[in-house]
Structure formats: C-alpha cells, structure tokens
Design a protein around this motif. Structure first.
Motif, PDB file in Angstrom:
ATOM      1  N   VAL A 144       0.873  -1.187  -0.173  1.00 34.95           N
ATOM      2  CA  VAL A 144       0.159  -0.115   0.093  1.00 34.95           C
ATOM      3  C   VAL A 144       0.912   1.398  -0.015  1.00 34.95           C
ATOM      4  O   VAL A 144       2.021   1.244   0.395  1.00 34.95           O
ATOM      5  N   GLY A 145       0.421   2.309  -0.422  1.00 36.92           N
ATOM      6  CA  GLY A 145       1.070   3.677  -0.511  1.00 36.92           C
ATOM      7  C   GLY A 145       0.236   4.687   0.325  1.00 36.92           C
ATOM      8  O   GLY A 145      -0.555   4.476   1.038  1.00 36.92           O
ATOM      9  N   ARG A 146       1.026   5.886   0.233  1.00 36.23           N
ATOM     10  CA  ARG A 146       0.607   7.049   1.245  1.00 36.23           C
ATOM     11  C   ARG A 146      -0.915   7.403   0.891  1.00 36.23           C
ATOM     12  O   ARG A 146      -1.815   7.434   2.015  1.00 36.23           O
ATOM     13  N   SER A 147      -1.467   7.243  -0.100  1.00 34.34           N
ATOM     14  CA  SER A 147      -2.965   7.626  -0.350  1.00 34.34           C
ATOM     15  C   SER A 147      -3.806   6.634   0.248  1.00 34.34           C
ATOM     16  O   SER A 147      -4.940   7.114   0.331  1.00 34.34           O
ATOM     17  N   GLN A 148      -3.243   5.578   0.483  1.00 29.69           N
ATOM     18  CA  GLN A 148      -4.563   4.446   1.089  1.00 29.69           C
ATOM     19  C   GLN A 148      -4.222   4.578   2.554  1.00 29.69           C
ATOM     20  O   GLN A 148      -4.994   3.587   3.180  1.00 29.69           O
ATOM     21  N   SER A 171      -4.848   1.602   7.318  1.00 31.54           N
ATOM     22  CA  SER A 171      -5.670   1.593   6.178  1.00 31.54           C
ATOM     23  C   SER A 171      -6.555   2.510   6.112  1.00 31.54           C
ATOM     24  O   SER A 171      -7.443   2.453   7.124  1.00 31.54           O
ATOM     25  N   SER A 172      -7.106   3.144   5.112  1.00 28.99           N
ATOM     26  CA  SER A 172      -8.172   3.973   5.117  1.00 28.99           C
ATOM     27  C   SER A 172      -9.369   3.276   5.115  1.00 28.99           C
ATOM     28  O   SER A 172     -10.406   3.796   5.622  1.00 28.99           O
ATOM     29  N   THR A 173      -9.394   1.915   4.898  1.00 28.12           N
ATOM     30  CA  THR A 173     -10.530   1.085   5.257  1.00 28.12           C
ATOM     31  C   THR A 173     -10.977   0.670   6.775  1.00 28.12           C
ATOM     32  O   THR A 173     -11.952   0.211   6.960  1.00 28.12           O
ATOM     33  N   ILE A 174     -10.088   1.073   7.423  1.00 25.96           N
ATOM     34  CA  ILE A 174     -10.358   0.665   8.847  1.00 25.96           C
ATOM     35  C   ILE A 174     -10.345   1.858   9.851  1.00 25.96           C
ATOM     36  O   ILE A 174     -10.326   2.012  10.991  1.00 25.96           O
ATOM     37  N   SER A 223       0.699   0.547  17.904  1.00 26.15           N
ATOM     38  CA  SER A 223       1.026   0.954  16.567  1.00 26.15           C
ATOM     39  C   SER A 223       0.334   0.103  15.598  1.00 26.15           C
ATOM     40  O   SER A 223      -0.488  -0.655  16.001  1.00 26.15           O
ATOM     41  N   ALA A 224       0.221   0.409  14.351  1.00 24.36           N
ATOM     42  CA  ALA A 224      -0.506  -0.107  13.319  1.00 24.36           C
ATOM     43  C   ALA A 224       0.455  -0.459  12.022  1.00 24.36           C
ATOM     44  O   ALA A 224       1.019  -1.220  12.113  1.00 24.36           O
ATOM     45  N   PHE A 225       0.327   0.565  11.127  1.00 23.17           N
ATOM     46  CA  PHE A 225       0.945   0.243   9.812  1.00 23.17           C
ATOM     47  C   PHE A 225       2.732   0.101  10.294  1.00 23.17           C
ATOM     48  O   PHE A 225       3.219   1.286  10.659  1.00 23.17           O
ATOM     49  N   ASN A 226       2.966  -0.724   9.519  1.00 23.15           N
ATOM     50  CA  ASN A 226       4.556  -1.246   9.381  1.00 23.15           C
ATOM     51  C   ASN A 226       4.795  -2.147   8.579  1.00 23.15           C
ATOM     52  O   ASN A 226       4.213  -3.012   8.479  1.00 23.15           O
ATOM     53  N   CYS A 227       5.314  -1.501   7.281  1.00 18.49           N
ATOM     54  CA  CYS A 227       5.625  -2.567   6.110  1.00 18.49           C
ATOM     55  C   CYS A 227       6.695  -3.550   6.488  1.00 18.49           C
ATOM     56  O   CYS A 227       7.751  -3.281   6.033  1.00 18.49           O
ATOM     57  N   ARG A 228       6.247  -4.694   7.116  1.00 18.12           N
ATOM     58  CA  ARG A 228       7.326  -5.829   7.520  1.00 18.12           C
ATOM     59  C   ARG A 228       6.738  -7.043   7.347  1.00 18.12           C
ATOM     60  O   ARG A 228       5.524  -7.133   6.959  1.00 18.12           O
ATOM     61  N   ARG A 237       9.125 -14.461   4.484  1.00 19.65           N
ATOM     62  CA  ARG A 237       9.182 -13.220   3.467  1.00 19.65           C
ATOM     63  C   ARG A 237       7.686 -13.000   3.414  1.00 19.65           C
ATOM     64  O   ARG A 237       7.298 -12.504   2.059  1.00 19.65           O
ATOM     65  N   VAL A 238       6.475 -13.461   4.328  1.00 12.80           N
ATOM     66  CA  VAL A 238       5.019 -13.233   4.155  1.00 12.80           C
ATOM     67  C   VAL A 238       4.829 -11.779   4.814  1.00 12.80           C
ATOM     68  O   VAL A 238       5.272 -11.539   6.036  1.00 12.80           O
ATOM     69  N   TYR A 239       4.291 -10.930   4.125  1.00 14.81           N
ATOM     70  CA  TYR A 239       3.970  -9.687   4.649  1.00 14.81           C
ATOM     71  C   TYR A 239       2.839  -9.827   5.571  1.00 14.81           C
ATOM     72  O   TYR A 239       1.847 -10.601   5.616  1.00 14.81           O
ATOM     73  N   SER A 240       3.121  -9.058   6.672  1.00 13.67           N
ATOM     74  CA  SER A 240       2.063  -8.922   7.982  1.00 13.67           C
ATOM     75  C   SER A 240       0.962  -8.152   7.210  1.00 13.67           C
ATOM     76  O   SER A 240       0.860  -7.352   6.574  1.00 13.67           O
ATOM     77  N   LYS A 241      -0.174  -8.291   8.355  1.00 17.54           N
ATOM     78  CA  LYS A 241      -1.230  -7.606   8.241  1.00 17.54           C
ATOM     79  C   LYS A 241      -1.009  -6.116   8.384  1.00 17.54           C
ATOM     80  O   LYS A 241      -1.762  -5.198   7.866  1.00 17.54           O
ATOM     81  N   HIS A 242      -0.166  -5.926   9.308  1.00 19.17           N
ATOM     82  CA  HIS A 242       0.645  -4.363   9.566  1.00 19.17           C
ATOM     83  C   HIS A 242       1.037  -3.744   8.266  1.00 19.17           C
ATOM     84  O   HIS A 242       0.873  -2.538   8.103  1.00 19.17           O
ATOM     85  N   ALA A 243       1.582  -4.489   7.237  1.00 18.19           N
ATOM     86  CA  ALA A 243       1.851  -4.003   5.997  1.00 18.19           C
ATOM     87  C   ALA A 243       1.044  -3.450   5.120  1.00 18.19           C
ATOM     88  O   ALA A 243       1.231  -2.478   4.224  1.00 18.19           O
ATOM     89  N   TYR A 244      -0.422  -3.842   5.344  1.00 18.62           N
ATOM     90  CA  TYR A 244      -1.351  -3.429   4.629  1.00 18.62           C
ATOM     91  C   TYR A 244      -2.084  -2.428   5.477  1.00 18.62           C
ATOM     92  O   TYR A 244      -3.270  -1.800   4.960  1.00 18.62           O
ATOM     93  N   GLY A 245      -1.825  -2.188   6.700  1.00 17.15           N
ATOM     94  CA  GLY A 245      -2.403  -1.200   7.494  1.00 17.15           C
ATOM     95  C   GLY A 245      -3.828  -1.526   8.083  1.00 17.15           C
ATOM     96  O   GLY A 245      -4.375  -0.949   8.519  1.00 17.15           O
ATOM     97  N   THR A 246      -4.080  -2.976   8.090  1.00 16.83           N
ATOM     98  CA  THR A 246      -5.245  -3.451   8.640  1.00 16.83           C
ATOM     99  C   THR A 246      -5.153  -4.202   9.828  1.00 16.83           C
ATOM    100  O   THR A 246      -6.147  -4.749  10.346  1.00 16.83           O
ATOM    101  N   ALA A 247      -4.065  -3.968  10.512  1.00 18.33           N
ATOM    102  CA  ALA A 247      -4.026  -4.406  11.856  1.00 18.33           C
ATOM    103  C   ALA A 247      -3.395  -3.388  12.906  1.00 18.33           C
ATOM    104  O   ALA A 247      -2.610  -2.499  12.491  1.00 18.33           O
ATOM    105  N   VAL A 248      -3.881  -3.748  14.192  1.00 14.73           N
ATOM    106  CA  VAL A 248      -3.392  -2.693  15.449  1.00 14.73           C
ATOM    107  C   VAL A 248      -2.731  -3.611  16.461  1.00 14.73           C
ATOM    108  O   VAL A 248      -3.259  -4.813  16.643  1.00 14.73           O
ATOM    109  N   ASP A 249      -1.823  -3.163  17.062  1.00 18.08           N
ATOM    110  CA  ASP A 249      -1.044  -3.798  18.181  1.00 18.08           C
ATOM    111  C   ASP A 249      -1.261  -2.962  19.491  1.00 18.08           C
ATOM    112  O   ASP A 249      -0.821  -1.655  19.110  1.00 18.08           O
TER     113      ASP A 249
END
Length: 313
Positions: A144-148, A171-174, A223-228, A237-249
């Motif tokens: 995902v990018g900044r606009s999302q 993510s803008s979706t959540i 925190s939430a978004f982190n592209c990891r 090498r599987v992206y976490s839900k955090h990489a999509y911005g749809t998860a919160v810790d």
C-alpha cells in the motif's frame, strides 16, 4: 376592670411588638433553601464549592453527546497512587503500580490530550510524518502507498494516570473503525502506555523490511501500519497484516505474542497473567476486547499461538 389595669394593657402590647421586632432583626433574613444550595458563596467554610459530581447532578441542561466521541470520565476523589504514596492531581487517574516486569520506559513522555473525551480525528498522513516513515515503515514495493493510509489521532489514559494524545497510521478501510475502538477504550479508562506511529524514531527492522517492531514492543508502543514481514517468521518473507495497515497492536508488553516456534515477544511475564489488570486484554468477553470486536475486528488472543496485542480486519 380598674383604670390602672386598663392603662397597663397598651403598654404591655407595645412591649410585646418591640421584642418580636428585635428577635427578627437578630436572626437575619430567611433564605430560600433551594437557591442557597445551588451556588455556594465565595469563601464559604464548607469548602471551595460544590464537587463535580454534585454540580453535574444539579445541571438541568446538558450538551448533546457526539456519537463519534467518548465522553470525559467523571472526576475521581483523590486517591493515593499505588506504590507511590502520592495523591494524583485533579483530572488524572492513579499511576499504575510497578509490575514484576516493565518495558524499557515505564512512563513515556506523551503529548498532552487535546479537547474533551477521546476526541478521535482521522486525517491524511502529514508530510512531516510521511518523511519519517519513508525508508523505515514504508519502502518501495510495499503493498500500500501513502494515499491508502490515514492517521488516527486520539486521546488516551496513560500508565502515569494522565490524559495523553497519540496516533496510529492505518489503512483508510479501517480508519473509522480504529477511531471508534480507541474511543471505546478511552471511555473505559483503559490504560495505554504510548501510541506513536512506526517511523525513523524506532530505527530499521534488523530482520527484514520495516521499522524496528522489536524495539517498539520492548517499549510497549501501540502501533499499526509497518511494512514488515510476520514477526518471528521473517524467513518466510510473508507480509504481515500490518504491512497493509489493517492490523493494530495495543500494549505489546501487557499483551505478548507467541511465535510459531514458541518464542514469546517481547516478554513472558504477562503471558500467564491474563486476569483483569491495567492495559491487559484479559478475555474475549472483556469490554476492552469488545471495543475492537464490536467494530468487526478479530482478536489474535483466540489463536492457537496467541497474539494478545493484535487486532485485525
């Protein structure tokens, strides 16, 4: 009746009236009980004025409640903060007592709260924050990018007992869902240690892309978004839900994560201490967990390898 007795009666009546007038003057004017209780005179020996609770009871007209914001909790009577012997100032909660294990910073220096209640605000990611994210929590190739993405800013109750303000990038979706969930936690006076977006201040992840989530966990950062990649499984090498911005810790230290190999992050102390305690998500039926699940998010605490800090959608 003799003449002497007849003359004595007017004198007696006059004396009776004079005594009555004198008694009224000494006692002062009669006050309306209802009016006198609503406003205490300045400098009254009864104290500095009515308590917040009493004042709220007497108010007949109240402002409408905004559905997207939590109301400010009622004021508390002064009480001694556990383990400190210090009475917290008005408008705060007692500081959380020292636990058997503590994060790297017990009481972080958080920004002060803004406005009343939780006051959640959803906005685009500001330029200054984005510049700190690039090369750390966001790198080219991220899904995902900044606009999302959106920044959710909200007030919370810190472990130091103060009303503070922080933010998470999601993510803008959540974004609205996250704002409502954190507002729910504020209304419950649920404690959050700190809430800072993942950026250059945390350094780079030593095990793959993204900002250093291990440092954030050790500091008990929410925190939430982190592209990891998935924490503890970076080799996949599987992206976490955090990489999509749809998860919160939330409160990593009080709500640890158990990796597939059994390693506990960031620390084992609270792994078996799941009873109700400040900052702990104790069970799926707890009001703190329901603040998120009622918004359609799923709690990692129910997984076979539990991730108590994690909520995703």
């Amino acid at each position: 009746m003799t003449v002497r007795h007849a003359r004595a009666l007017p004198l007696l009546s006059a004396l009776t009236v004079a005594l009555a007038v004198s008694a009224c003057a000494a006692s002062g004017p009669v006050r309306s009980t209802g009016h006198d209780r609503s406003v205490a005179p300045s400098g009254s020996s009864s104290g500095p004025g009515p308590s917040p609770t009493t004042a709220a009871t007497r108010t007949t007209t109240r402002p409408p409640i905004q559905t997207n914001r939590a109301t400010t909790p009622p004021s508390h009577s002064p009480s001694v903060s556990p383990g400190t012997g210090v009475t917290p100032p008005a408008g705060t909660l007692p500081a959380v007592a020292l636990a058997g294990a503590e994060p790297s910073v017990r009481f972080p220096r958080n920004d002060p709260a803004v406005g009343a209640g939780a006051n959640p605000v959803v906005s685009a990611v500001p330029d200054a924050l984005w510049s700190r994210m690039v090369g750390y929590s966001w790198t080219p190739g991220c899904p995902v990018g900044r606009s999302q993405l959106r920044l959710v800013s909200v007030n919370f109750w810190g472990f130091d007992g103060r009303r503070s303000r922080g933010g998470v990038v999601v993510s803008s979706t959540i974004a609205t869902v996250a704002a409502q969930a954190f507002a729910g936690l504020y209304g419950q006076q649920f404690r959050i240690r700190q809430m800072r977006p993942m950026d250059s201040s945390w350094g780079r992840n030593p095990k793959g892309p993204g900002a250093d989530d291990y440092a954030a966990m050790s500091a008990d950062n929410t925190s939430a978004f982190n592209c990891r990649y998935v924490g503890g499984q970076e080799a996949s090498r599987v992206y976490s839900k955090h990489a999509y911005g749809t998860a919160v810790d939330v409160n990593d230290f009080e709500n640890p994560y158990v990796a597939d190999d059994g390693t506990v992050y960031p620390q084992r102390y609270f792994l078996v201490r799941r009873g109700p305690a400040p900052g702990v998500f104790s069970s799926s039926s707890s009001s703190a967990v329901r603040a998120f699940t009622a918004q359609g998010m799923h709690w990692g605490g129910l997984w076979a390898k539990p991730d108590y800090q994690h909520f995703e959608r």
